[in-house]
Design a protein around this motif. Structure first.
Motif, mmCIF file in Angstrom:
data_model
loop_
_atom_site.group_PDB
_atom_site.id
_atom_site.type_symbol
_atom_site.label_atom_id
_atom_site.label_comp_id
_atom_site.label_asym_id
_atom_site.label_seq_id
_atom_site.Cartn_x
_atom_site.Cartn_y
_atom_site.Cartn_z
ATOM 1 N N UNK A 33 53.864 37.808 28.512
ATOM 2 C CA UNK A 33 52.625 38.212 27.829
ATOM 3 C C UNK A 33 51.628 38.917 28.570
ATOM 4 N N UNK A 34 51.595 38.552 29.920
ATOM 5 C CA UNK A 34 50.547 38.835 30.854
ATOM 6 C C UNK A 34 51.048 40.510 31.471
ATOM 7 N N UNK A 89 44.570 24.355 37.116
ATOM 8 C CA UNK A 89 44.134 23.691 38.295
ATOM 9 C C UNK A 89 44.023 24.742 39.663
ATOM 10 N N UNK A 90 44.795 25.211 39.822
ATOM 11 C CA UNK A 90 45.460 26.413 40.494
ATOM 12 C C UNK A 90 44.881 27.330 40.424
ATOM 13 N N UNK A 95 41.092 30.416 44.990
ATOM 14 C CA UNK A 95 40.719 31.772 44.613
ATOM 15 C C UNK A 95 41.901 33.073 44.069
ATOM 16 N N UNK A 96 42.745 33.452 45.083
ATOM 17 C CA UNK A 96 44.104 34.550 45.123
ATOM 18 C C UNK A 96 44.993 34.000 43.973
ATOM 19 N N UNK A 97 45.229 33.100 43.502
ATOM 20 C CA UNK A 97 46.199 32.371 42.924
ATOM 21 C C UNK A 97 45.370 33.257 41.374
ATOM 22 N N UNK A 98 43.944 32.559 40.668
ATOM 23 C CA UNK A 98 43.936 32.792 39.765
ATOM 24 C C UNK A 98 43.418 34.173 39.361
ATOM 25 N N UNK A 100 45.037 36.789 40.651
ATOM 26 C CA UNK A 100 46.725 36.907 39.946
ATOM 27 C C UNK A 100 47.269 36.884 38.517
ATOM 28 N N UNK A 101 46.780 35.631 38.770
ATOM 29 C CA UNK A 101 47.281 35.353 37.082
ATOM 30 C C UNK A 101 45.908 35.773 35.685
#
Length: 164
Positions: A33-34, A89-90, A95-98, A100-101
């Motif tokens: 979906x992403x 939560x992650x 922030x870098x994961x946020x 990315x997602x």
């Protein structure tokens, strides 16, 4: 015919296998979906839609008896909700994961000029964009300072300031 109480409340499949299957399906659909983009999702977030569909299916299977036990379905639903909580939560704390997602906002109109490349990238036609602008009470592109497609698929519009 009476219910088989012991079969309903004992595992018919290893809880670890259910967790692995649920996790695999969750991440596969999340990435799918992403990659597919936010346009077709509308104002529903991708993760929201994913969780809703997966929980509905997992709960339906547990209730309808496709699993041999209710606890199989409960483990699967818990796995799906657990991944949703972990991702939220992650994404918030790292922030870098946020980044990315989550999708970034994309500028569709810059100072009254349509950013055609960005429209193509988001698969939005000029007619669709103008329709969205009209819904927000904007009849002319000259009234628009910036228009963005947001991470959730909604279009936000910043109007130009009135000149004195």
């Amino acid at each position: 015919m009476s219910p088989d109480w012991s079969a309903m409340f004992t595992f018919s499949v290893s809880p670890l296998e259910i967790f692995i299957r649920g996790s695999t399906v969750y991440w596969f659909i999340f990435v799918l979906l992403r990659v597919a983009g936010r346009r077709d999702v509308g104002s529903f977030g991708v993760a929201d839609m994913l969780v809703l569909v997966l929980i509905a299916d997992a709960a339906q299977n547990a209730m309808a008896g496709e699993y041999k036990s209710i606890v199989d379905g409960l483990v699967l639903v818990s796995t799906i909700v657990g991944w949703t909580v972990v991702v939220d939560r992650v994404s918030y704390f790292v922030r870098p994961v946020g980044r990315l997602l989550a999708s970034d906002r994309v500028c569709l109109v810059h100072d009254g000029v349509i950013a055609r490349r960005n429209l193509r990238r988001e698969y939005i036609t000029e007619e669709e964009l103008m329709s969205e602008l009209r819904v927000r009470g904007i009849a002319d592109l000259g009234e628009v300072h910036r228009a963005y497609i947001e991470a959730d698929g909604n279009i936000s519009v910043l109007k130009r300031r009135a000149r004195d």
